[in-house]
Design a protein around this motif. Structure first.
Motif, PDB file in Angstrom:
ATOM      1  N   LEU A  28       0.827  -1.205   0.000  1.00 54.47           N
ATOM      2  CA  LEU A  28       0.000   0.000   0.000  1.00 54.47           C
ATOM      3  C   LEU A  28       0.865   1.261   0.000  1.00 54.47           C
ATOM      4  O   LEU A  28       0.535   2.255  -0.656  1.00 54.47           O
ATOM      5  N   ALA A  29       1.969   1.216   0.711  1.00 48.39           N
ATOM      6  CA  ALA A  29       2.833   2.398   0.845  1.00 48.39           C
ATOM      7  C   ALA A  29       3.446   2.829  -0.485  1.00 48.39           C
ATOM      8  O   ALA A  29       3.804   4.007  -0.642  1.00 48.39           O
ATOM      9  N   VAL A  30       3.578   1.894  -1.453  1.00 47.33           N
ATOM     10  CA  VAL A  30       4.233   2.256  -2.720  1.00 47.33           C
ATOM     11  C   VAL A  30       3.275   2.357  -3.895  1.00 47.33           C
ATOM     12  O   VAL A  30       3.688   2.710  -5.004  1.00 47.33           O
ATOM     13  N   LEU A  31       1.995   2.062  -3.704  1.00 47.58           N
ATOM     14  CA  LEU A  31       1.031   2.189  -4.798  1.00 47.58           C
ATOM     15  C   LEU A  31       0.848   3.669  -5.136  1.00 47.58           C
ATOM     16  O   LEU A  31       0.454   4.473  -4.292  1.00 47.58           O
ATOM     17  N   ASP A  32       1.139   4.007  -6.370  1.00 47.97           N
ATOM     18  CA  ASP A  32       1.077   5.394  -6.834  1.00 47.97           C
ATOM     19  C   ASP A  32      -0.384   5.809  -7.007  1.00 47.97           C
ATOM     20  O   ASP A  32      -1.072   5.309  -7.898  1.00 47.97           O
ATOM     21  N   ARG A  33      -0.846   6.749  -6.177  1.00 48.28           N
ATOM     22  CA  ARG A  33      -2.251   7.179  -6.240  1.00 48.28           C
ATOM     23  C   ARG A  33      -2.558   7.994  -7.493  1.00 48.28           C
ATOM     24  O   ARG A  33      -3.736   8.273  -7.762  1.00 48.28           O
ATOM     25  N   GLU A  34      -1.536   8.378  -8.237  1.00 49.35           N
ATOM     26  CA  GLU A  34      -1.765   9.013  -9.535  1.00 49.35           C
ATOM     27  C   GLU A  34      -2.140   7.969 -10.590  1.00 49.35           C
ATOM     28  O   GLU A  34      -2.747   8.293 -11.607  1.00 49.35           O
ATOM     29  N   LYS A  35      -1.774   6.713 -10.336  1.00 46.63           N
ATOM     30  CA  LYS A  35      -2.066   5.620 -11.274  1.00 46.63           C
ATOM     31  C   LYS A  35      -3.220   4.748 -10.813  1.00 46.63           C
ATOM     32  O   LYS A  35      -3.921   4.152 -11.637  1.00 46.63           O
ATOM     33  N   TYR A  36      -3.406   4.639  -9.477  1.00 52.37           N
ATOM     34  CA  TYR A  36      -4.326   3.636  -8.952  1.00 52.37           C
ATOM     35  C   TYR A  36      -5.291   4.224  -7.916  1.00 52.37           C
ATOM     36  O   TYR A  36      -4.896   5.026  -7.068  1.00 52.37           O
ATOM     37  N   ASP A  37      -6.556   3.797  -8.017  1.00 53.47           N
ATOM     38  CA  ASP A  37      -7.490   3.937  -6.910  1.00 53.47           C
ATOM     39  C   ASP A  37      -7.435   2.626  -6.141  1.00 53.47           C
ATOM     40  O   ASP A  37      -7.484   1.544  -6.747  1.00 53.47           O
ATOM     41  N   VAL A  38      -7.340   2.705  -4.821  1.00 47.20           N
ATOM     42  CA  VAL A  38      -7.104   1.502  -4.022  1.00 47.20           C
ATOM     43  C   VAL A  38      -8.290   1.206  -3.113  1.00 47.20           C
ATOM     44  O   VAL A  38      -8.788   2.088  -2.414  1.00 47.20           O
ATOM     45  N   ASN A  39      -8.736  -0.058  -3.149  1.00 47.56           N
ATOM     46  CA  ASN A  39      -9.782  -0.545  -2.255  1.00 47.56           C
ATOM     47  C   ASN A  39      -9.163  -1.572  -1.315  1.00 47.56           C
ATOM     48  O   ASN A  39      -8.606  -2.580  -1.781  1.00 47.56           O
ATOM     49  N   LEU A  40      -9.228  -1.327  -0.021  1.00 48.59           N
ATOM     50  CA  LEU A  40      -8.677  -2.259   0.954  1.00 48.59           C
ATOM     51  C   LEU A  40      -9.744  -3.260   1.365  1.00 48.59           C
ATOM     52  O   LEU A  40     -10.777  -2.892   1.929  1.00 48.59           O
ATOM     53  N   GLU A 326       8.655  -0.195  -8.680  1.00 48.35           N
ATOM     54  CA  GLU A 326       8.628  -0.780 -10.021  1.00 48.35           C
ATOM     55  C   GLU A 326       8.138  -2.219  -9.977  1.00 48.35           C
ATOM     56  O   GLU A 326       7.402  -2.666 -10.864  1.00 48.35           O
ATOM     57  N   LEU A 327       8.527  -2.960  -8.945  1.00 49.04           N
ATOM     58  CA  LEU A 327       8.097  -4.351  -8.795  1.00 49.04           C
ATOM     59  C   LEU A 327       6.574  -4.446  -8.754  1.00 49.04           C
ATOM     60  O   LEU A 327       5.971  -5.254  -9.470  1.00 49.04           O
ATOM     61  N   VAL A 328       5.939  -3.618  -7.927  1.00 50.23           N
ATOM     62  CA  VAL A 328       4.481  -3.660  -7.814  1.00 50.23           C
ATOM     63  C   VAL A 328       3.826  -3.272  -9.136  1.00 50.23           C
ATOM     64  O   VAL A 328       2.858  -3.906  -9.590  1.00 50.23           O
ATOM     65  N   ASP A 329       4.353  -2.251  -9.789  1.00 53.01           N
ATOM     66  CA  ASP A 329       3.819  -1.836 -11.095  1.00 53.01           C
ATOM     67  C   ASP A 329       3.925  -2.969 -12.114  1.00 53.01           C
ATOM     68  O   ASP A 329       2.987  -3.228 -12.881  1.00 53.01           O
ATOM     69  N   ARG A 330       5.064  -3.643 -12.123  1.00 53.61           N
ATOM     70  CA  ARG A 330       5.261  -4.724 -13.097  1.00 53.61           C
ATOM     71  C   ARG A 330       4.354  -5.912 -12.812  1.00 53.61           C
ATOM     72  O   ARG A 330       3.847  -6.552 -13.737  1.00 53.61           O
ATOM     73  N   LEU A 331       4.141  -6.211 -11.546  1.00 51.72           N
ATOM     74  CA  LEU A 331       3.239  -7.318 -11.204  1.00 51.72           C
ATOM     75  C   LEU A 331       1.818  -7.037 -11.670  1.00 51.72           C
ATOM     76  O   LEU A 331       1.120  -7.928 -12.164  1.00 51.72           O
ATOM     77  N   ILE A 332       1.379  -5.795 -11.531  1.00 47.41           N
ATOM     78  CA  ILE A 332       0.044  -5.420 -12.000  1.00 47.41           C
ATOM     79  C   ILE A 332      -0.029  -5.538 -13.520  1.00 47.41           C
ATOM     80  O   ILE A 332      -1.000  -6.072 -14.076  1.00 47.41           O
ATOM     81  N   ALA A 333       1.004  -5.063 -14.211  1.00 45.19           N
ATOM     82  CA  ALA A 333       1.040  -5.163 -15.672  1.00 45.19           C
ATOM     83  C   ALA A 333       1.040  -6.624 -16.135  1.00 45.19           C
ATOM     84  O   ALA A 333       0.367  -6.974 -17.114  1.00 45.19           O
ATOM     85  N   LEU A 334       1.770  -7.479 -15.427  1.00 51.76           N
ATOM     86  CA  LEU A 334       1.810  -8.905 -15.773  1.00 51.76           C
ATOM     87  C   LEU A 334       0.444  -9.562 -15.580  1.00 51.76           C
ATOM     88  O   LEU A 334       0.045 -10.430 -16.362  1.00 51.76           O
ATOM     89  N   ALA A 335      -0.279  -9.142 -14.546  1.00 46.19           N
ATOM     90  CA  ALA A 335      -1.619  -9.678 -14.309  1.00 46.19           C
ATOM     91  C   ALA A 335      -2.549  -9.311 -15.456  1.00 46.19           C
ATOM     92  O   ALA A 335      -3.334 -10.150 -15.939  1.00 46.19           O
ATOM     93  N   LEU A 336      -2.485  -8.075 -15.903  1.00 45.35           N
ATOM     94  CA  LEU A 336      -3.326  -7.629 -17.015  1.00 45.35           C
ATOM     95  C   LEU A 336      -2.936  -8.321 -18.319  1.00 45.35           C
ATOM     96  O   LEU A 336      -3.798  -8.689 -19.123  1.00 45.35           O
ATOM     97  N   GLU A 337      -1.644  -8.528 -18.514  1.00 48.52           N
ATOM     98  CA  GLU A 337      -1.145  -9.220 -19.712  1.00 48.52           C
ATOM     99  C   GLU A 337      -1.690 -10.641 -19.783  1.00 48.52           C
ATOM    100  O   GLU A 337      -2.179 -11.084 -20.832  1.00 48.52           O
ATOM    101  N   ARG A 338      -1.606 -11.371 -18.671  1.00 49.37           N
ATOM    102  CA  ARG A 338      -2.106 -12.751 -18.662  1.00 49.37           C
ATOM    103  C   ARG A 338      -3.615 -12.790 -18.869  1.00 49.37           C
ATOM    104  O   ARG A 338      -4.135 -13.627 -19.603  1.00 49.37           O
TER     105      ARG A 338
END
Length: 350
Positions: A28-40, A326-338
């Motif tokens: 949560l601490a590294v999720l960029d709020r300019e890119k993501y809306d976050v639901n806990l 970058e790790l969190v961003d890439r994991l999200i991108a990989l999820a969307l790719e799959r």
């Protein structure tokens, strides 16, 4: 650019509930709020799904009157929460890392971070992992499996004759060293067996390997990125739960490990082959033993390894040039790719 609507799923019914919360805090601490809306979304220990009234902090929502209860439908939909673009299931252990939540998200057609149902389930089961790796010619420690109905008939002498001493007793479907014991005699063996059976209906007894404990992080789908290896030097004889999450001085972590280039390449090759053999996607941490003679034995594979501030998975990638953000961003991108790839598959035969 439209922001992605992220569901950060944490807590869970497993023994690793608290570890999950620590991992979720870090993400949560590294999720960029300019890119993501976050639901806990908190899964309480009793299995209830709760939506945090805000997205400011990770906390235990059990008994919180302000938390909105979510109804999980058989279709996989979450009544009261629509429009999730990606879910990050920050769940360790059973009822989360074992393919159960992944299956729910598949039914709901929601992209999610990490391995698919099949590999999550297989990697959670240490016995099945060993069987598949053996078929691929990847070395694993010798072991004996006992099921719940056999627990009162275990012959220590027969196990010792096959595996020698010391040996490890482990619940088959647990992570973070929960319920794991190192035993050196018959009395400690039976105590360890009783402890392990508190956590699972299948228990593995495994021979001890004399070697260096090495871990490698893998990131990617079809062509994964392999991190530098890191070495764990535990103070108490093995990498216990306390050493991993509670005691910052419980183990020395050497990142990168002090190894020659040829050994590093061999370790990375085994990690890559293991990731592929178990059909992993997104991420996994491959834990290995490096013996004095150069042989490499895979110990286990974690499909959603810890993401706490002292966890090996992000630390190894950071040492390899991939920052935590970058790790969190890439994991999200990989999820969307799959998800996009699988969405294009035909489901209607006629």
């Amino acid at each position: 650019m439209k922001k992605l609507n992220i569901g950060l799923l944490y807590g869970g019914r497993s023994t690793e509930h608290e570890v999950s919360m620590r991992s979720a805090e870090s993400i949560l601490a590294v999720l960029d709020r300019e890119k993501y809306d976050v639901n806990l979304i908190h899964i309480a220990k009793d299995g209830e799904w709760l939506l945090a009234p805000d997205s400011e902090e990770i906390r235990d929502l059990g008994g919180d009157a302000s938390a909105k209860k979510l109804t999980v439908r058989p279709s996989g939909q979450l009544e009261g929460l629509d429009g999730l673009d990606v879910v990050i299931p920050v769940l360790h252990g059973t009822f989360g890392e074992d393919g159960t939540v992944q299956g729910l998200l598949e039914i709901a057609e929601i992209p999610y971070v990490g391995c698919n149902v099949r590999s999550s389930s297989v990697c959670m089961d240490k016995d099945m992992t060993k069987r598949l790796l053996k078929l691929e010619g990847i070395d694993v420690a010798e072991s004996v499996l006992f099921k719940h109905h056999e627990k009162d008939d275990v012959d220590f002498a027969a196990v010792e004759a096959k595996l020698g001493l010391p040996m490890f007793v482990k619940p088959v479907n647990q992570g973070s060293s929960v319920g794991v014991s190192k035993v050196t005699d018959e009395e400690s063996f039976h105590k360890a067996l009783a402890l392990a059976f508190k956590f699972d209906t299948k228990v593995m007894v495994e021979s001890a390997l004399e070697g260096r404990e090495v871990e490698i992080s893998v990131l990617g789908n079809a062509d994964p990125f392999i991190s530098v290896p890191g070495e764990i030097i535990p103070d108490d004889g093995f990498y216990s739960y306390d050493s991993k999450y509670l005691d910052e001085n419980g183990a020395a972590l050497e990142i990168p490990a002090k190894l020659d280039e040829a050994t590093v390449r061999n370790l990375q090759d085994v990690a890559r082959r293991t990731f592929g053999a178990l059909d992993c996607e997104g991420m996994a941490r491959v834990d290995m033993f490096l013996l004095e003679d150069g042989r490499i034995f895979v110990n286990e594979v974690n499909t959603f390894p810890g993401f706490t501030s002292i966890s090996m998975y992000p630390k190894l990638l950071e040492a390899s040039g991939v920052s935590y953000t970058e790790l969190v961003d890439r994991l999200i991108a990989l999820a969307l790719e799959r998800h996009e790839l699988e969405a294009g598959l035909t489901t209607d035969f006629l």
